[in-house]
Write a protein that holds these residues in place. Structure first.
Motif, PDB file in Angstrom:
ATOM      1  N   HIS A 166       0.777  -1.248   0.049  1.00  0.00           N
ATOM      2  CA  HIS A 166      -0.025  -0.197  -0.197  1.00  0.00           C
ATOM      3  C   HIS A 166       0.718   1.291  -0.027  1.00  0.00           C
ATOM      4  O   HIS A 166       0.463   2.426   0.342  1.00  0.00           O
ATOM      5  N   LYS A 177      -8.636  -1.100  -2.878  1.00  0.00           N
ATOM      6  CA  LYS A 177      -9.706  -1.493  -2.068  1.00  0.00           C
ATOM      7  C   LYS A 177      -9.258  -0.933  -0.414  1.00  0.00           C
ATOM      8  O   LYS A 177     -10.320  -0.819   0.197  1.00  0.00           O
ATOM      9  N   CYS A 178      -8.174  -0.529  -0.339  1.00  0.00           N
ATOM     10  CA  CYS A 178      -7.663   0.070   1.054  1.00  0.00           C
ATOM     11  C   CYS A 178      -8.267   1.260   1.110  1.00  0.00           C
ATOM     12  O   CYS A 178      -8.316   1.989   2.109  1.00  0.00           O
ATOM     13  N   GLY A 179      -8.775   1.955  -0.021  1.00  0.00           N
ATOM     14  CA  GLY A 179      -9.530   3.382  -0.007  1.00  0.00           C
ATOM     15  C   GLY A 179      -8.591   4.666  -0.499  1.00  0.00           C
ATOM     16  O   GLY A 179      -8.993   5.577  -0.788  1.00  0.00           O
ATOM     17  N   SER A 180      -7.344   3.951  -1.020  1.00  0.00           N
ATOM     18  CA  SER A 180      -6.435   4.973  -1.632  1.00  0.00           C
ATOM     19  C   SER A 180      -6.325   4.765  -3.060  1.00  0.00           C
ATOM     20  O   SER A 180      -7.292   4.070  -3.427  1.00  0.00           O
ATOM     21  N   SER A 181      -5.555   5.348  -3.542  1.00  0.00           N
ATOM     22  CA  SER A 181      -5.120   4.832  -4.932  1.00  0.00           C
ATOM     23  C   SER A 181      -3.547   4.862  -5.300  1.00  0.00           C
ATOM     24  O   SER A 181      -2.965   5.595  -4.516  1.00  0.00           O
TER      25      SER A 181
END
Length: 329
Positions: A166, A177-181
């Motif tokens: 990540h 899917k962790c909410g970041s990009s």
């Protein structure tokens, strides 16, 4: 009288189990279907069934078992033995794996994240033997990692240290899917490499793989890209090189921050060998701090699919050793 350790690698599709002697030589290893869709209680029962099968087939009574380690995907607390959440396991929330095993076994059970038990396996029984500062990354559907620093596995405050996958590589990159990009794992995992390949096909590039899949892009796999590379397919070679280069930039950051003397690359994609690892090494050599990179080797994992079971058993052994509760040297 001989004593034994058990190792369990809990996967969404299969449960791998192994029983090992005091030298961590395999006495018996096998796998059974997980049947994850049937819920947590059923999965725990399947773990017990795997234990029953390997000990029966090895003709080892349970009173000769010192302990058992279980590698569990997802978020967990190895101290309390609770698995908070595990992907691909329906209704799996706050499952107290250790307490459930205590109901059936007199020997102690320990759990840890599946990638960290792979780390224990490679560190103590595989490519990392003899090293005190090393990093393991596993490349499969995602990127997992574990870290040993000065001879100790790093866990962090919430037992989630080492989420190298990540690491942000692109400010406006692929969503994660962790909410970041733009996370590293979205580019260098098997899925990430396939997505890179598909993006280039949409740009009008061509590949021998299109004849294999009859232009059904959803059938493209990382293995196909590796095989097409061997046949001299230009696009596959470009994508493999690009994937290795991106991974190399990520690992250059790891080398600069952690200063390991060894990075082990495991998981399904590690089978690509130097096709993937050489651009990784070249990028780290050119972009990490010179002193740090000169002291760091990047190698392929040795244990393959057995790392999880051997590592889980090694992890349990180390926990018993730390507690002074081993009956054998």
């Amino acid at each position: 009288m001989k004593r034994y350790m058990l190792g369990i690698d809990l996967g969404g599709t299969n449960i791998k189990a192994g029983v090992y002697d005091t030298d961590f030589m395999a006495v018996k290893e096998r796998s059974i279907p997980t049947e994850a869709a049937k819920g947590p209680a059923h999965v725990l029962g399947r773990i017990r069934e795997a234990v029953r099968l390997i000990t029966d087939e090895a003709n080892i009574p349970l009173d000769l078992v010192e302990g058992m380690g279980i590698g569990v995907p997802g978020l967990l607390d190895p101290v309390t033995g609770i698995s908070f959440f595990s992907p691909n396991f329906p209704e799996w929330e706050h499952v107290h794996v250790v307490d459930e095993m205590k109901k059936f076994y007199d020997f102690p059970t320990f759990i840890d994240n599946d990638v960290r038990v792979n780390l224990y396996g490679e560190w103590q029984q595989g490519a990392g033997r003899g090293y005190n500062n090393l990093v393991l990354i596993t490349l499969g559907t995602g990127l997992g990692s574990g870290i040993v620093n000065d001879g100790k596995v790093i866990y962090g405050t919430s037992y989630s240290a080492g989420e190298i996958g990540h690491m942000n590589m692109y400010r406006n990159g692929r969503p994660c899917k962790c909410g970041s990009s733009g996370c590293l794992g979205r580019y260098v995992s098997a899925i990430g490499m396939v997505n890179t390949f598909k993006e280039k096909l949409k740009e009008g590039r061509t590949s021998i793989i299109q004849t294999w899949t009859k232009d059904q892009d959803e059938q493209i796999t990382a293995l196909m890209i590796s095989e097409a590379y061997e046949l001299g397919d230009a696009l596959s070679m470009e994508v493999m090189q690009e994937t290795g280069t991106i991974l190399g930039f990520g690992l250059a950051n790891v080398v600069n921050i952690l200063n390991p003397d060894l990075i082990i690359v495991g998981g399904g994609m590690a089978a690509a060998g130097d096709k993937l690892l050489q651009p990784v090494r070249d990028t780290v050599h050119h972009h990490a701090l010179k002193l740090s990179s000169s002291k760091c080797k990047i190698v392929q994992a040795e244990l393959g699919s057995r790392a999880g079971t051997i590592g889980a058993a090694s992890y349990a052994y180390s926990k018993l050793q730390d507690a002074g509760k081993l009956y054998f040297a």
